[in-house]
Design an enzyme around this catalytic site. Structure first.
Site, PDB file in Angstrom:
ATOM      1  N   ASP A  66       0.853  -1.199   0.000  1.00 48.83           N
ATOM      2  CA  ASP A  66       0.000   0.000   0.000  1.00 48.83           C
ATOM      3  C   ASP A  66       0.882   1.240   0.000  1.00 48.83           C
ATOM      4  OD1 ASP A  66      -2.122   1.994   0.786  1.00 48.83           O
ATOM      5  OD2 ASP A  66      -3.269   0.151   1.072  1.00 48.83           O
ATOM      6  N   ASP A  92       4.137   2.206  -4.305  1.00 51.16           N
ATOM      7  CA  ASP A  92       3.057   2.617  -5.208  1.00 51.16           C
ATOM      8  C   ASP A  92       2.930   1.575  -6.327  1.00 51.16           C
ATOM      9  OD1 ASP A  92       1.603   3.972  -7.296  1.00 51.16           O
ATOM     10  OD2 ASP A  92       2.145   5.869  -6.356  1.00 51.16           O
ATOM     11  N   GLN A 145      -6.714  -5.238  -4.039  1.00 51.44           N
ATOM     12  CA  GLN A 145      -7.740  -4.254  -3.654  1.00 51.44           C
ATOM     13  C   GLN A 145      -7.250  -2.829  -3.916  1.00 51.44           C
ATOM     14  OE1 GLN A 145     -10.490  -5.928  -2.501  1.00 51.44           O
ATOM     15  NE2 GLN A 145      -9.244  -7.775  -2.632  1.00 51.44           N
ATOM     16  N   TYR A 172     -13.983   6.131 -13.491  1.00 50.48           N
ATOM     17  CA  TYR A 172     -13.721   5.050 -12.528  1.00 50.48           C
ATOM     18  C   TYR A 172     -14.234   3.724 -13.091  1.00 50.48           C
ATOM     19  CZ  TYR A 172     -14.369   2.050  -8.430  1.00 50.48           C
ATOM     20  OH  TYR A 172     -14.370   0.992  -7.561  1.00 50.48           O
ATOM     21  N   LYS A 195     -12.176   0.210 -14.157  1.00 47.19           N
ATOM     22  CA  LYS A 195     -12.435  -1.131 -13.642  1.00 47.19           C
ATOM     23  C   LYS A 195     -12.717  -2.120 -14.779  1.00 47.19           C
ATOM     24  CE  LYS A 195     -11.707  -0.646  -9.321  1.00 47.19           C
ATOM     25  NZ  LYS A 195     -10.759  -1.491  -8.585  1.00 47.19           N
ATOM     26  N   ASN A 246     -22.122  -2.044  -3.640  1.00 48.47           N
ATOM     27  CA  ASN A 246     -21.718  -1.111  -2.579  1.00 48.47           C
ATOM     28  C   ASN A 246     -21.386  -1.838  -1.290  1.00 48.47           C
ATOM     29  OD1 ASN A 246     -23.402   0.302  -4.591  1.00 48.47           O
ATOM     30  ND2 ASN A 246     -22.763   2.056  -3.363  1.00 48.47           N
ATOM     31  N   ASP A 267     -23.393   8.980 -11.398  1.00 51.55           N
ATOM     32  CA  ASP A 267     -24.049   8.000 -10.521  1.00 51.55           C
ATOM     33  C   ASP A 267     -25.112   7.234 -11.299  1.00 51.55           C
ATOM     34  OD1 ASP A 267     -22.626   8.459  -8.253  1.00 51.55           O
ATOM     35  OD2 ASP A 267     -24.130   9.727  -7.279  1.00 51.55           O
TER      36      ASP A 267
HETATM   37  P1  NAD Z   1      -9.886   2.258   0.054  1.00 48.52           P
HETATM   38  O1  NAD Z   1      -9.591   3.603  -0.529  1.00 48.52           O
HETATM   39  O2  NAD Z   1     -10.174   2.193   1.509  1.00 48.52           O
HETATM   40  O3  NAD Z   1      -8.721   1.245  -0.289  1.00 48.52           O
HETATM   41  C1  NAD Z   1      -7.892   1.354  -1.418  1.00 48.52           C
HETATM   42  C2  NAD Z   1      -6.472   1.119  -0.976  1.00 48.52           C
HETATM   43  O4  NAD Z   1      -5.611   1.198  -2.107  1.00 48.52           O
HETATM   44  C3  NAD Z   1      -5.989   2.184   0.026  1.00 48.52           C
HETATM   45  O5  NAD Z   1      -5.379   1.570   1.141  1.00 48.52           O
HETATM   46  C4  NAD Z   1      -4.996   2.995  -0.788  1.00 48.52           C
HETATM   47  O6  NAD Z   1      -3.995   3.620   0.004  1.00 48.52           O
HETATM   48  C5  NAD Z   1      -4.464   1.949  -1.757  1.00 48.52           C
HETATM   49  N1  NAD Z   1      -3.887   2.573  -2.929  1.00 48.52           N
HETATM   50  C6  NAD Z   1      -4.412   3.580  -3.669  1.00 48.52           C
HETATM   51  N2  NAD Z   1      -3.572   3.941  -4.637  1.00 48.52           N
HETATM   52  C7  NAD Z   1      -2.480   3.124  -4.521  1.00 48.52           C
HETATM   53  C8  NAD Z   1      -1.263   3.041  -5.223  1.00 48.52           C
HETATM   54  N3  NAD Z   1      -0.989   3.850  -6.262  1.00 48.52           N
HETATM   55  N4  NAD Z   1      -0.361   2.122  -4.826  1.00 48.52           N
HETATM   56  C9  NAD Z   1      -0.605   1.307  -3.759  1.00 48.52           C
HETATM   57  N5  NAD Z   1      -1.758   1.347  -3.056  1.00 48.52           N
HETATM   58  C10 NAD Z   1      -2.674   2.256  -3.433  1.00 48.52           C
HETATM   59  O7  NAD Z   1     -11.112   1.662  -0.778  1.00 48.52           O
HETATM   60  P2  NAD Z   1     -11.950   0.323  -0.579  1.00 48.52           P
HETATM   61  O8  NAD Z   1     -13.363   0.729  -0.472  1.00 48.52           O
HETATM   62  O9  NAD Z   1     -11.345  -0.539   0.461  1.00 48.52           O
HETATM   63  O10 NAD Z   1     -11.763  -0.358  -2.001  1.00 48.52           O
HETATM   64  C11 NAD Z   1     -10.951  -1.516  -2.230  1.00 48.52           C
HETATM   65  C12 NAD Z   1     -11.146  -1.958  -3.667  1.00 48.52           C
HETATM   66  O11 NAD Z   1     -12.503  -2.324  -3.875  1.00 48.52           O
HETATM   67  C13 NAD Z   1     -10.839  -0.889  -4.707  1.00 48.52           C
HETATM   68  O12 NAD Z   1     -10.228  -1.514  -5.817  1.00 48.52           O
HETATM   69  C14 NAD Z   1     -12.189  -0.354  -5.083  1.00 48.52           C
HETATM   70  O13 NAD Z   1     -12.177   0.210  -6.369  1.00 48.52           O
HETATM   71  C15 NAD Z   1     -13.013  -1.622  -4.995  1.00 48.52           C
HETATM   72  N6  NAD Z   1     -14.454  -1.401  -4.793  1.00 48.52           N
HETATM   73  C16 NAD Z   1     -14.905  -0.914  -3.603  1.00 48.52           C
HETATM   74  C17 NAD Z   1     -16.277  -0.754  -3.424  1.00 48.52           C
HETATM   75  C18 NAD Z   1     -16.831  -0.238  -2.134  1.00 48.52           C
HETATM   76  O14 NAD Z   1     -18.060  -0.143  -2.017  1.00 48.52           O
HETATM   77  N7  NAD Z   1     -16.030   0.093  -1.126  1.00 48.52           N
HETATM   78  C19 NAD Z   1     -17.172  -1.069  -4.464  1.00 48.52           C
HETATM   79  C20 NAD Z   1     -16.665  -1.558  -5.652  1.00 48.52           C
HETATM   80  C21 NAD Z   1     -15.306  -1.755  -5.815  1.00 48.52           C
END
Ligand code: NAD
Length: 314
Positions: free
Chosen positions: A32, A55, A75, A143, A147, A172, A273
């Site tokens: 992360d 990164d 993730q 976004y 994906k 969600n 949205d």
């Molecule tokens: P979050 O922002 O809490 O987690 C994302 C993590 O990725 C963070 O810890 C962030 O620091 C890390 N990150 C971002 N850019 C980075 C980089 N360049 N290098 C390394 N790490 C990096 O979000 P979340 O809600 O936990 O989402 C996790 C995954 O699930 C994501 O891929 C998101 O798109 C996907 N997602 C989430 C939801 C939701 O409802 N929360 C819905 C659909 C998809």
């Protein structure tokens, strides 16, 4: 026991996934850069994981994290539709180029399978309900486009390199450690913390838009089952509860759980949205036995307790 690498492990979903992996005695590595993730999310488990602060855009820099890894749960991403509307290039660089780096590093390290976070947003403006994997994706935000591109690269890597990939289209998701304070915070943390403070939550639009909300434990289950399943390589699966509620209903449920009676404020709808979202989850059930164990009401009750502590601490 296996070795798992969780990218985005300091984030909301990733940090919850790490806790479950540790509970099941797996070896856990976290990659992360703390772009949106938080150190507090890892505080209690910092001594039990190996952290790689790097990164995913750094193709070489991420390689050491993949050494000896059996499964990658990817993730890491810049989440949020509105963030991507504001800065589509940053979203694409992290979510698409970064993901391709993760896939190639996994390939080079001989990882058995990469399970990747995709999103229900890829269905976009396709009005058909429930959403099923055979439908044509019609993204309406950068976004969502990022994906969908990820899914294409995942399938391509399975095809040309034999790297097993499975994409999970989360609907969600909500649960503990989801950031309520970020400018791009998700709806449940915003609503819960507002109501706990006695404030009126803001709904974009008339509130009749609906979502298939899923408690994070269901998403964790899907990741773990998908990582070791026999089938599913090169495919994408919906991960949700298979029920939808409107935002107006969500506020009503939360008022009931919290014991408040606060009306939301309605403002203009947000660009990008989608109006309604509901998942057909039969493919995940049939392919790797996914079965949501926590329904929305139970999940909301758990999450209210968690945010109550945060709000009480100020
Ligand atoms: P979050 O922002 O809490 O987690 C994302 C993590 O990725 C963070 O810890 C962030 O620091 C890390 N990150 C971002 N850019 C980075 C980089 N360049 N290098 C390394 N790490 C990096 O979000 P979340 O809600 O936990 O989402 C996790 C995954 O699930 C994501 O891929 C998101 O798109 C996907 N997602 C989430 C939801 C939701 O409802 N929360 C819905 C659909 C998809």
């Amino acid at each position: 026991m296996a070795t798992y690498l969780v990218t985005g492990g300091a984030g909301f979903i990733g940090s919850n996934v790490c806790r479950e992996l540790l509970a099941q005695n797996h070896t856990v590595k976290v990659l992360d850069n703390f772009a949106t993730g938080r150190r507090e999310n890892l505080a209690e488990i910092a001594g039990d994981i190996e952290l790689f602060e790097v990164d995913i855009r750094d193709a070489e820099g991420i390689q050491p994290a993949f050494k000896g890894v059996d499964y990658v749960l990817h993730q890491g991403a810049l989440p949020s539709v509105p963030r991507s509307v504001k800065d589509p290039v940053a979203t694409t660089e992290v979510n698409v180029n970064g993901t391709l780096n993760v896939l190639t590093a996994a390939r080079d390290a001989g990882v058995k399978r990469v399970v990747m976070a995709s999103s229900s947003s890829i269905y976009g403006s396709n009005p058909e309900l429930p959403k099923h994997e055979g439908m044509r994706p019609m993204p309406i935000s950068p976004y969502a486009a990022s994906k969908l591109a990820n899914e294409a690269y995942a399938a391509a890597c399975t095809h040309v390199y034999g790297l097993e990939t499975v994409c999970l289209r989360y609907f969600n998701v909500f649960g503990p450690r989801q950031d309520p304070k970020s400018q791009y915070a998700a709806v449940i943390p915003i609503f819960v913390t507002a109501l706990l403070k006695g404030e009126r939550p803001t709904i974009f639009g008339d509130g009749e838009q609906s979502r298939d909300f899923s408690y994070v434990a269901n998403v964790i289950q899907a990741n773990l089952k998908a990582s070791t399943a026999e089938g599913g390589a090169g495919q994408a699966f919906n991960i949700a509860c298979g029920n939808r509620i409107s935002l107006n209903e969500l506020v009503r449920e939360l008022n009931e759980i919290i014991g408040t009676n606060i009306d939301p404020i309605h403002t203009d709808p947000r660009p990008g949205d989608v109006k309604h979202s509901l998942a057909d989850i039969s493919a995940a059930r049939e392919t790797f036995g996914y079965s949501p164990a926590v329904d929305v009401r139970q999940g909301l009750e758990k999450v209210v307790d968690w945010y109550r502590e945060i709000v009480d601490q100020g």
